[in-house]
Design a protein around this motif. Sequence first.
Motif, PDB file in Angstrom:
ATOM      1  N   LEU A  84       0.818  -1.147  -0.136  1.00 41.21           N
ATOM      2  CA  LEU A  84       0.089  -0.116   0.002  1.00 41.21           C
ATOM      3  C   LEU A  84       0.742   1.281   0.198  1.00 41.21           C
ATOM      4  O   LEU A  84       0.545   2.320  -0.835  1.00 41.21           O
ATOM      5  N   GLU A  85       1.708   1.219   0.841  1.00 43.96           N
ATOM      6  CA  GLU A  85       2.875   2.220   0.768  1.00 43.96           C
ATOM      7  C   GLU A  85       3.453   2.467  -0.591  1.00 43.96           C
ATOM      8  O   GLU A  85       3.647   3.648  -0.978  1.00 43.96           O
ATOM      9  N   HIS A  86       3.806   1.515  -1.173  1.00 43.56           N
ATOM     10  CA  HIS A  86       4.642   1.463  -2.206  1.00 43.56           C
ATOM     11  C   HIS A  86       3.903   2.102  -3.528  1.00 43.56           C
ATOM     12  O   HIS A  86       4.066   2.772  -4.458  1.00 43.56           O
ATOM     13  N   MET A  87       2.494   1.713  -3.372  1.00 44.45           N
ATOM     14  CA  MET A  87       1.470   1.826  -4.429  1.00 44.45           C
ATOM     15  C   MET A  87       1.172   3.386  -4.564  1.00 44.45           C
ATOM     16  O   MET A  87       1.221   4.110  -5.656  1.00 44.45           O
ATOM     17  N   LYS A  88       1.207   4.070  -3.327  1.00 39.65           N
ATOM     18  CA  LYS A  88       1.029   5.470  -3.468  1.00 39.65           C
ATOM     19  C   LYS A  88       2.031   6.409  -4.145  1.00 39.65           C
ATOM     20  O   LYS A  88       1.680   7.282  -4.694  1.00 39.65           O
ATOM     21  N   LYS A  89       3.150   5.742  -4.257  1.00 35.60           N
ATOM     22  CA  LYS A  89       4.186   6.442  -5.127  1.00 35.60           C
ATOM     23  C   LYS A  89       3.738   6.788  -6.540  1.00 35.60           C
ATOM     24  O   LYS A  89       4.301   7.441  -7.279  1.00 35.60           O
ATOM     25  N   TYR A  90       2.768   5.825  -7.024  1.00 34.51           N
ATOM     26  CA  TYR A  90       2.323   5.677  -8.431  1.00 34.51           C
ATOM     27  C   TYR A  90       1.113   6.307  -8.496  1.00 34.51           C
ATOM     28  O   TYR A  90       0.657   6.366  -9.652  1.00 34.51           O
ATOM     29  N   GLY A  91       0.305   6.746  -7.428  1.00 35.12           N
ATOM     30  CA  GLY A  91      -0.913   7.582  -7.466  1.00 35.12           C
ATOM     31  C   GLY A  91      -1.981   6.656  -6.996  1.00 35.12           C
ATOM     32  O   GLY A  91      -3.082   7.146  -7.315  1.00 35.12           O
ATOM     33  N   PHE A  92      -1.936   5.279  -6.812  1.00 33.01           N
ATOM     34  CA  PHE A  92      -3.108   4.640  -6.217  1.00 33.01           C
ATOM     35  C   PHE A  92      -3.733   5.064  -5.182  1.00 33.01           C
ATOM     36  O   PHE A  92      -2.948   5.689  -4.334  1.00 33.01           O
ATOM     37  N   LYS A  93      -5.074   5.054  -4.980  1.00 39.88           N
ATOM     38  CA  LYS A  93      -5.817   5.628  -3.921  1.00 39.88           C
ATOM     39  C   LYS A  93      -6.521   4.524  -2.878  1.00 39.88           C
ATOM     40  O   LYS A  93      -6.934   3.473  -3.614  1.00 39.88           O
ATOM     41  N   ASP A  94      -6.289   4.778  -1.912  1.00 35.46           N
ATOM     42  CA  ASP A  94      -6.593   3.752  -0.756  1.00 35.46           C
ATOM     43  C   ASP A  94      -8.382   3.389  -0.783  1.00 35.46           C
ATOM     44  O   ASP A  94      -8.557   2.231  -0.718  1.00 35.46           O
ATOM     45  N   GLU A  95      -8.965   4.530  -1.310  1.00 36.34           N
ATOM     46  CA  GLU A  95     -10.311   4.090  -1.346  1.00 36.34           C
ATOM     47  C   GLU A  95     -10.831   3.358  -2.348  1.00 36.34           C
ATOM     48  O   GLU A  95     -11.886   2.750  -2.338  1.00 36.34           O
ATOM     49  N   ASN A  96      -9.946   3.337  -3.372  1.00 34.38           N
ATOM     50  CA  ASN A  96     -10.131   2.181  -4.553  1.00 34.38           C
ATOM     51  C   ASN A  96      -9.476   0.769  -4.159  1.00 34.38           C
ATOM     52  O   ASN A  96      -9.692  -0.095  -5.005  1.00 34.38           O
ATOM     53  N   VAL A  97      -8.926   0.337  -3.103  1.00 29.11           N
ATOM     54  CA  VAL A  97      -8.422  -0.683  -2.754  1.00 29.11           C
ATOM     55  C   VAL A  97      -9.258  -1.931  -2.030  1.00 29.11           C
ATOM     56  O   VAL A  97      -9.956  -1.409  -0.952  1.00 29.11           O
ATOM     57  N   VAL A  98      -9.181  -3.167  -2.631  1.00 27.11           N
ATOM     58  CA  VAL A  98      -9.703  -4.177  -2.053  1.00 27.11           C
ATOM     59  C   VAL A  98      -8.535  -5.340  -1.691  1.00 27.11           C
ATOM     60  O   VAL A  98      -7.978  -5.478  -2.736  1.00 27.11           O
ATOM     61  N   ILE A  99      -8.489  -5.509  -0.492  1.00 26.40           N
ATOM     62  CA  ILE A  99      -7.701  -6.613  -0.096  1.00 26.40           C
ATOM     63  C   ILE A  99      -8.221  -8.086  -0.049  1.00 26.40           C
ATOM     64  O   ILE A  99      -9.334  -8.277   0.743  1.00 26.40           O
ATOM     65  N   MET A 100      -7.857  -8.881  -0.602  1.00 27.10           N
ATOM     66  CA  MET A 100      -8.421 -10.340  -0.424  1.00 27.10           C
ATOM     67  C   MET A 100      -7.188 -11.233  -0.202  1.00 27.10           C
ATOM     68  O   MET A 100      -6.218 -11.415  -0.457  1.00 27.10           O
ATOM     69  N   ALA A 101      -7.592 -11.823   1.194  1.00 22.17           N
ATOM     70  CA  ALA A 101      -6.823 -12.819   1.851  1.00 22.17           C
ATOM     71  C   ALA A 101      -7.518 -14.268   2.209  1.00 22.17           C
ATOM     72  O   ALA A 101      -8.744 -13.936   2.547  1.00 22.17           O
ATOM     73  N   MET A 102      -7.005 -15.245   2.408  1.00 22.27           N
ATOM     74  CA  MET A 102      -7.494 -16.583   2.772  1.00 22.27           C
ATOM     75  C   MET A 102      -7.737 -16.488   4.413  1.00 22.27           C
ATOM     76  O   MET A 102      -8.568 -16.864   4.843  1.00 22.27           O
ATOM     77  N   PHE A 103      -6.412 -16.301   4.978  1.00 24.17           N
ATOM     78  CA  PHE A 103      -6.157 -16.500   6.287  1.00 24.17           C
ATOM     79  C   PHE A 103      -5.585 -15.294   6.951  1.00 24.17           C
ATOM     80  O   PHE A 103      -4.873 -14.510   6.326  1.00 24.17           O
ATOM     81  N   GLY A 104      -6.058 -14.688   8.121  1.00 24.71           N
ATOM     82  CA  GLY A 104      -5.501 -13.571   8.819  1.00 24.71           C
ATOM     83  C   GLY A 104      -5.889 -13.687  10.188  1.00 24.71           C
ATOM     84  O   GLY A 104      -6.487 -14.750  10.693  1.00 24.71           O
ATOM     85  N   CYS A 105      -4.946 -12.963  10.913  1.00 26.57           N
ATOM     86  CA  CYS A 105      -5.364 -12.669  12.317  1.00 26.57           C
ATOM     87  C   CYS A 105      -5.799 -11.117  12.639  1.00 26.57           C
ATOM     88  O   CYS A 105      -5.554 -10.207  11.995  1.00 26.57           O
ATOM     89  N   GLN A 106      -6.207 -10.960  13.893  1.00 27.55           N
ATOM     90  CA  GLN A 106      -6.716  -9.701  14.326  1.00 27.55           C
ATOM     91  C   GLN A 106      -5.524  -8.616  14.369  1.00 27.55           C
ATOM     92  O   GLN A 106      -5.876  -7.389  13.899  1.00 27.55           O
ATOM     93  N   SER A 107      -4.570  -8.861  14.766  1.00 18.59           N
ATOM     94  CA  SER A 107      -3.402  -8.099  14.868  1.00 18.59           C
ATOM     95  C   SER A 107      -3.082  -7.436  13.570  1.00 18.59           C
ATOM     96  O   SER A 107      -2.885  -6.263  13.373  1.00 18.59           O
ATOM     97  N   GLY A 108      -2.987  -8.151  12.615  1.00 21.10           N
ATOM     98  CA  GLY A 108      -2.551  -7.774  11.366  1.00 21.10           C
ATOM     99  C   GLY A 108      -3.889  -6.975  10.600  1.00 21.10           C
ATOM    100  O   GLY A 108      -3.607  -5.856  10.047  1.00 21.10           O
TER     101      GLY A 108
END
Length: 157
Positions: A84-108
């Motif tokens: 996400l940090e790296h994408m900002k350098k190219y002009g991508f916007k957070d409000e347009n981002v969908v993150i897709m993951a299979m497994f995750g934990c609360q702290s992450g």
Amino acid sequence: MSKNDVGENAVIIPILRAGMSMSNRLTKRLPKADVARISMRRNLHTLKPFVAWDEFEQIKEPESKRVFITDPALATAGSILKTLEHMKKYGFKDENVVIMAMFGCQSGIERIFKEHPEVKLFLVHMADGIREDGYLLPYNGDTGDRLYGVRENEYVI
């Protein structure tokens, strides 16, 4: 909109290697989407990720694109946050981002929304927690290693 137009204003960003397992299927649902891979590595002592290379320069008008980041395991969230940090350098916007993951934990998950409250996150299964070495509990091994049979994370940078 015809089936062939689906994904016309979208970019799929798999975090390599494991993210390819999800992006390959997603491209079948969004055939017009661009794919811009990012290769991430992490220091095994600090668990801090760094970008090895990316294909973001090829994306025209990144600020207007709907972005789908794919990475099966959301443990420390370090790779996704670095992406996400790296994408900002190219002009991508957070409000347009969908993150897709299979497994995750609360702290992450909490780390992501603390730094990027506008992104959306789709998670299939909540893990029990995270180990000291940054892997999810219960431990299933490195997702990329398990998928591709290659041990990439046995070096320290």
